[in-house]
Design a protein around this motif. Structure first.
Motif, short mmCIF file in Angstrom:
data_model
loop_
_atom_site.label_atom_id
_atom_site.label_comp_id
_atom_site.label_asym_id
_atom_site.label_seq_id
_atom_site.Cartn_x
_atom_site.Cartn_y
_atom_site.Cartn_z
N ILE A 217 0.85 -1.18 0.00
CA ILE A 217 0.00 0.00 0.00
C ILE A 217 0.89 1.24 0.00
CG2 ILE A 217 -1.81 1.25 1.25
CD1 ILE A 217 -2.52 -1.46 2.59
N ILE A 218 0.78 2.05 -1.04
CA ILE A 218 1.55 3.30 -1.14
C ILE A 218 0.62 4.45 -0.77
CG2 ILE A 218 2.92 4.78 -2.65
CD1 ILE A 218 3.52 2.30 -4.35
N THR A 219 0.99 5.18 0.28
CA THR A 219 0.06 6.16 0.84
C THR A 219 0.79 7.29 1.56
OG1 THR A 219 -1.79 6.42 2.40
CG2 THR A 219 -0.10 4.83 2.98
N LYS A 220 0.04 8.36 1.84
CA LYS A 220 0.54 9.46 2.68
C LYS A 220 -0.03 9.39 4.09
CE LYS A 220 1.27 12.81 -1.08
NZ LYS A 220 0.90 14.16 -1.60
N GLU A 221 -0.84 8.37 4.35
CA GLU A 221 -1.48 8.20 5.66
C GLU A 221 -1.09 6.86 6.29
OE1 GLU A 221 -3.20 10.50 7.04
OE2 GLU A 221 -3.65 11.86 5.38
N PRO A 222 0.21 6.62 6.51
CA PRO A 222 0.63 5.29 6.99
C PRO A 222 0.10 4.93 8.38
CG PRO A 222 2.44 6.85 7.11
CD PRO A 222 1.35 7.54 6.37
N ASP A 223 0.09 5.89 9.29
CA ASP A 223 -0.33 5.59 10.67
C ASP A 223 -1.80 5.19 10.71
OD1 ASP A 223 2.21 6.17 11.58
OD2 ASP A 223 1.74 8.26 12.04
N LYS A 224 -2.65 5.95 10.03
CA LYS A 224 -4.08 5.65 10.03
C LYS A 224 -4.35 4.28 9.39
CE LYS A 224 -5.75 10.43 9.88
NZ LYS A 224 -6.53 11.42 9.09
N ILE A 225 -3.64 3.99 8.31
CA ILE A 225 -3.89 2.73 7.59
C ILE A 225 -3.37 1.54 8.40
CG2 ILE A 225 -3.24 1.40 5.55
CD1 ILE A 225 -3.46 3.98 3.94
N CYS A 226 -2.24 1.68 9.06
CA CYS A 226 -1.75 0.59 9.91
C CYS A 226 -2.72 0.30 11.05
CB CYS A 226 -0.37 0.95 10.48
SG CYS A 226 0.96 0.86 9.27
N GLU A 227 -3.25 1.36 11.67
CA GLU A 227 -4.24 1.17 12.73
C GLU A 227 -5.51 0.50 12.18
OE1 GLU A 227 -5.00 4.93 14.51
OE2 GLU A 227 -2.97 5.15 15.31
N LEU A 228 -5.89 0.90 10.97
CA LEU A 228 -7.09 0.33 10.34
C LEU A 228 -6.90 -1.17 10.07
CD1 LEU A 228 -9.86 0.77 8.96
CD2 LEU A 228 -8.60 1.20 6.85
N ILE A 229 -5.75 -1.55 9.52
CA ILE A 229 -5.48 -2.96 9.23
C ILE A 229 -5.54 -3.79 10.51
CG2 ILE A 229 -3.71 -4.60 8.45
CD1 ILE A 229 -2.81 -2.48 6.43
N PHE A 230 -4.95 -3.27 11.57
CA PHE A 230 -4.94 -4.02 12.83
C PHE A 230 -6.35 -4.14 13.42
CE2 PHE A 230 -4.48 -4.56 17.41
CZ PHE A 230 -3.63 -5.66 17.45
N SER A 231 -7.12 -3.05 13.34
CA SER A 231 -8.48 -3.09 13.90
C SER A 231 -9.39 -4.04 13.13
CB SER A 231 -9.09 -1.68 13.90
OG SER A 231 -9.30 -1.22 12.58
N LEU A 232 -9.16 -4.20 11.83
CA LEU A 232 -10.00 -5.08 11.00
C LEU A 232 -9.56 -6.54 11.04
CD1 LEU A 232 -10.53 -2.91 7.77
CD2 LEU A 232 -12.21 -3.38 9.56
N THR A 233 -8.27 -6.78 11.17
CA THR A 233 -7.75 -8.14 10.98
C THR A 233 -6.86 -8.66 12.12
OG1 THR A 233 -5.72 -7.43 9.85
CG2 THR A 233 -7.69 -7.68 8.50
N HIS A 234 -6.43 -7.77 13.02
CA HIS A 234 -5.46 -8.13 14.06
C HIS A 234 -4.10 -8.48 13.48
CE1 HIS A 234 -8.21 -8.01 17.48
NE2 HIS A 234 -9.09 -8.61 16.72
N HIS A 235 -3.84 -8.06 12.25
CA HIS A 235 -2.54 -8.28 11.62
C HIS A 235 -1.74 -6.98 11.66
CE1 HIS A 235 -3.65 -12.23 10.37
NE2 HIS A 235 -4.60 -11.80 9.56
#
Length: 297
Positions: A217-235
């Motif tokens: 994932i190439i993005t300018k919002e890495p922190d938000k996306i990492c938190e999102l991935i963990f909240s959805l999948t626990h990964h």
């Protein structure tokens, strides 16, 4: 009543509702499974593999060599005794209890549903019978249950080794079919392999829990996306520094692996966070190391 007691009560209610929702699915799957045996499988004299195939093979051996008609229910339950033990000990009690419901109900229905011929075209029987068999097994797996036999072994290996081991089932079933071919007809054994292949491929398409997907994932919002991935999948995820080759502006590359059935949900949620995100989705062959899986209950 304190908060811990209330949370425990809510959890118990949720567990009961969850079980009540899963039971109708496995009952329907059991009926489809038995009906498929009494129509497609019975008409062509196929050996569909797994515990059911081994049961049919044993029935055929007793009938052919000893002129004895052995009940499907008795043989199938005896064959599943060891896999059920593996399920209770290593996989999960509720999961195994629902699986026992499938084993018993599908066995009884197989004994009592009358045989019916839909078509005598053996190739059509192999293809559509295999697909229906795969759908029934997938319904069980989606309801956190299994049809028994080699499915228990496959799930145990998948939980332990972190790999999609349904191909192991195909190899075990091929061995059963070789025995059937040597004892009876090689034609039916080879057609049975087509049946089992169609069944296995259907499971691969419909049930993807033990398949993994890699996300770049190439993005300018890495922190938000990492938190999102963990909240959805626990990964978790790894953030890598990057630079765009055209505009030479700074980018962050997020590398993460999720289960294939979670991938579409993650991609959609990530796009909502960053509409300008660029995502590369890759199929993962195997994961070695810590990879979170929702435990069987």
């Amino acid at each position: 009543m304190n908060n811990n007691a209330m949370d425990k009560k809510k959890s118990n209610i949720f567990d009961r509702i969850n079980i009540l929702l899963r039971v109708p699915v496995v009952v329907l799957a059991s009926f489809i499974f038995a009906l498929n045996i009494k129509t497609f499988v019975h008409t062509a004299g196929l050996i569909p593999g797994g515990a059911s195939g081994l049961t049919l093979l044993i029935q055929e051996i007793f009938l052919h060599f000893f002129n004895l008609k052995v009940p499907y229910t008795l043989v199938n339950i005896l064959i599943n005794a060891i896999p059920v033990y593996i399920g209770f000990k290593f996989i999960g009690k509720k999961f195994t209890a629902l699986s026992c419901l499938v084993i018993i109900l599908s066995s009884i229905l197989t004994d009592f549903i009358p045989s019916y011929t839909i078509t005598k075209d053996i190739l059509l029987i192999c293809i559509f019978g295999g697909i229906i068999n795969g759908v029934a097994i997938s319904m069980c797996l989606m309801a956190d249950a299994t049809s028994g036999g080699t499915d228990f072994i496959s799930i145990y290996l998948s939980e332990k080794n972190g790999i999609d081991s349904f191909n192991v089932i195909l190899l075990i079933n091929a061995f059963i079919l070789v025995i059937a071919g040597a004892l009876f007809s090689w034609d039916k054994a080879l057609y049975s392999i087509i049946f089992q292949y169609c069944s296995t491929m259907t499971i691969h398409v419909l049930y993807r829990k033990y398949q993994q997907t890699t996300l770049f994932i190439i993005t300018k919002e890495p922190d938000k996306i990492c938190e999102l991935i963990f909240s959805l999948t626990h990964h978790g995820a790894t953030v890598i520094d990057g630079e765009g080759s055209y505009e030479h502006d700074e980018r962050k590359i997020i590398y993460s692996i999720v289960s294939s059935h979670e991938a579409n949900r993650v991609v959609g949620a990530v796009r909502n966070v960053d509409p300008d995100v660029f995502i590369n989705v890759l199929k993962t062959e195997r994961v070695s190391g810590k990879f979170y899986r929702v435990p069987k209950d």
